[in-house]
Scaffold this motif. Structure first.
Motif, mmCIF file in Angstrom:
data_model
loop_
_atom_site.group_PDB
_atom_site.id
_atom_site.type_symbol
_atom_site.label_atom_id
_atom_site.label_comp_id
_atom_site.label_asym_id
_atom_site.label_seq_id
_atom_site.Cartn_x
_atom_site.Cartn_y
_atom_site.Cartn_z
ATOM 1 N N ASP A 9 0.846 -1.207 0.000
ATOM 2 C CA ASP A 9 0.000 0.000 0.000
ATOM 3 C C ASP A 9 0.881 1.257 0.000
ATOM 4 N N ILE A 10 1.960 1.216 0.818
ATOM 5 C CA ILE A 10 2.865 2.362 0.880
ATOM 6 C C ILE A 10 3.552 2.542 -0.474
ATOM 7 N N ARG A 11 3.948 1.402 -1.082
ATOM 8 C CA ARG A 11 4.591 1.497 -2.406
ATOM 9 C C ARG A 11 3.602 2.050 -3.423
ATOM 10 N N GLU A 12 2.395 1.577 -3.349
ATOM 11 C CA GLU A 12 1.353 2.015 -4.279
ATOM 12 C C GLU A 12 1.136 3.520 -4.088
ATOM 13 N N GLU A 13 1.033 3.923 -2.853
ATOM 14 C CA GLU A 13 0.825 5.320 -2.533
ATOM 15 C C GLU A 13 2.031 6.150 -3.003
ATOM 16 N N ALA A 14 3.251 5.647 -2.814
ATOM 17 C CA ALA A 14 4.462 6.333 -3.244
ATOM 18 C C ALA A 14 4.508 6.433 -4.755
ATOM 19 N N ARG A 15 4.103 5.319 -5.443
ATOM 20 C CA ARG A 15 4.066 5.366 -6.916
ATOM 21 C C ARG A 15 3.054 6.390 -7.396
ATOM 22 N N ALA A 16 1.890 6.401 -6.756
ATOM 23 C CA ALA A 16 0.837 7.343 -7.137
ATOM 24 C C ALA A 16 1.323 8.773 -6.906
ATOM 25 N N ARG A 17 1.968 8.955 -5.729
ATOM 26 C CA ARG A 17 2.491 10.291 -5.422
ATOM 27 C C ARG A 17 3.591 10.664 -6.418
ATOM 28 N N ALA A 18 4.457 9.709 -6.759
ATOM 29 C CA ALA A 18 5.531 9.956 -7.732
ATOM 30 C C ALA A 18 4.932 10.279 -9.086
ATOM 31 N N ASP A 19 3.881 9.530 -9.487
ATOM 32 C CA ASP A 19 3.220 9.811 -10.776
ATOM 33 C C ASP A 19 2.602 11.209 -10.753
ATOM 34 N N GLU A 20 2.010 11.552 -9.617
ATOM 35 C CA GLU A 20 1.391 12.871 -9.487
ATOM 36 C C GLU A 20 2.466 13.965 -9.562
ATOM 37 N N ARG A 22 5.440 13.644 -10.947
ATOM 38 C CA ARG A 22 5.957 13.613 -12.314
ATOM 39 C C ARG A 22 5.002 14.348 -13.250
ATOM 40 N N SER A 23 3.728 14.095 -13.104
ATOM 41 C CA SER A 23 2.714 14.729 -13.945
ATOM 42 C C SER A 23 2.725 16.243 -13.726
ATOM 43 N N ASP A 24 2.778 16.668 -12.450
ATOM 44 C CA ASP A 24 2.845 18.099 -12.144
ATOM 45 C C ASP A 24 4.137 18.710 -12.721
ATOM 46 N N GLY A 25 5.246 17.997 -12.582
ATOM 47 C CA GLY A 25 6.523 18.453 -13.110
ATOM 48 C C GLY A 25 6.497 18.600 -14.618
ATOM 49 N N ALA A 27 3.804 19.014 -16.449
ATOM 50 C CA ALA A 27 2.888 20.119 -16.759
ATOM 51 C C ALA A 27 3.612 21.458 -16.550
ATOM 52 N N ARG A 28 4.343 21.531 -15.425
ATOM 53 C CA ARG A 28 5.093 22.758 -15.142
ATOM 54 C C ARG A 28 6.189 22.974 -16.177
ATOM 55 N N ALA A 29 6.859 21.902 -16.586
ATOM 56 C CA ALA A 29 7.903 21.988 -17.611
ATOM 57 C C ALA A 29 7.299 22.467 -18.926
ATOM 58 N N GLU A 30 6.138 21.927 -19.297
ATOM 59 C CA GLU A 30 5.471 22.352 -20.545
ATOM 60 C C GLU A 30 5.080 23.823 -20.458
ATOM 61 N N GLU A 31 4.615 24.236 -19.267
ATOM 62 C CA GLU A 31 4.238 25.632 -19.064
ATOM 63 C C GLU A 31 5.474 26.536 -19.190
ATOM 64 N N ILE A 32 6.582 26.121 -18.580
ATOM 65 C CA ILE A 32 7.831 26.895 -18.654
ATOM 66 C C ILE A 32 8.317 26.959 -20.103
ATOM 67 N N ILE A 33 8.255 25.814 -20.817
ATOM 68 C CA ILE A 33 8.672 25.785 -22.223
ATOM 69 C C ILE A 33 7.776 26.697 -23.055
ATOM 70 N N ALA A 34 6.459 26.658 -22.820
ATOM 71 C CA ALA A 34 5.522 27.504 -23.573
ATOM 72 C C ALA A 34 5.813 28.980 -23.298
ATOM 73 N N ASP A 35 6.050 29.307 -22.015
ATOM 74 C CA ASP A 35 6.376 30.697 -21.673
ATOM 75 C C ASP A 35 7.686 31.125 -22.336
ATOM 76 N N ALA A 36 8.673 30.244 -22.302
ATOM 77 C CA ALA A 36 9.970 30.551 -22.906
ATOM 78 C C ALA A 36 9.828 30.739 -24.408
ATOM 79 N N GLU A 37 9.034 29.871 -25.065
ATOM 80 C CA GLU A 37 8.821 30.012 -26.511
ATOM 81 C C GLU A 37 8.087 31.311 -26.823
ATOM 82 N N ALA A 38 7.092 31.668 -25.985
ATOM 83 C CA ALA A 38 6.358 32.932 -26.185
ATOM 84 C C ALA A 38 7.304 34.114 -26.003
ATOM 85 N N ASP A 39 8.143 34.049 -24.952
ATOM 86 C CA ASP A 39 9.123 35.112 -24.736
ATOM 87 C C ASP A 39 10.088 35.207 -25.916
#
Length: 193
Positions: A9-20, A22-25, A27-39
């Motif tokens: 359960d802890i591993r599952e929770e850690a994987r889910a948290r890691a996926d979350e 990673r997903s946030d990262g 998304a943030r990376a895509e946002e930073i790249i989009a901002d950089a490309e716009a700039d």
């Protein structure tokens, strides 16, 4: 609950948290790249506009310089033509001879003589080549005598110590007055046709 289940359960929770995370990262990376490309696009557009503005400004300066240079060359050419015309007029006045020269010289002397009414001794200067002509003309004037050469195209310079007056009625002085008075009209005739 078994220890393996808790670990799983802890591993599952850690994987889910890691996926979350990673997903946030991502998304943030895509946002930073989009901002950089716009700039980057904005910076490129600003630079292109600045370069276009500089090119237009340099083109305008070059055009203005070329127009000014052309105007200066036209003015120099006009000045050269006017000097040539004046030189030709001076040559014609210097070469003027016979009755016409005598008539003009007498008229200039008569005009100057008006300034010397009653003076006992009036001296007349003239062109060296006109000495004989002036001596002949001055025979008609009481108290007037040829006093020497004057560097001019013709005409007379008349002076008297009694009245301390000196009148310059040379062809040169008359030409200068006529030239200045009619320079604009002469330029118009020569250049604005």
């Amino acid at each position: 609950m078994s220890l393996d289940t808790v670990v799983e359960d802890i591993r599952e929770e850690a994987r889910a948290r890691a996926d979350e995370i990673r997903s946030d990262g991502e998304a943030r990376a895509e946002e930073i790249i989009a901002d950089a490309e716009a700039d980057a696009e904005r910076i490129i557009e600003e630079r292109e506009e600045a370069v276009e503005k500089q090119i237009a400004q340099e083109r305008e300066q070059t055009l203005s310089s070329a127009k000014l240079e052309a105007k200066q060359q036209r003015l120099e050419a006009r000045r050269d033509v006017l000097q040539q015309v004046r030189g030709e007029v001076e040559d014609e006045l210097a070469a003027l001879g016979g009755e016409k020269r005598e008539e003009l010289t007498r008229a200039l002397l008569d005009a100057a003589a008006e300034e010397f009414d009653g003076d006992d001794e009036v001296r007349v200067h003239g062109r060296a080549d006109d000495e004989e002509l002036l001596t002949e003309i001055l025979a008609d004037y009481d108290g007037y005598s040829f006093a020497g050469d004057y560097d001019c195209l013709g005409g007379v310079v008349v002076e008297s110590e009694t009245s301390r007056v000196r009148v310059n009625n040379t062809f040169d002085s008359v030409l200068e007055d006529v030239w200045e008075d009619n320079l604009k009209e002469l330029s118009t005739r020569l250049f604005d046709q």
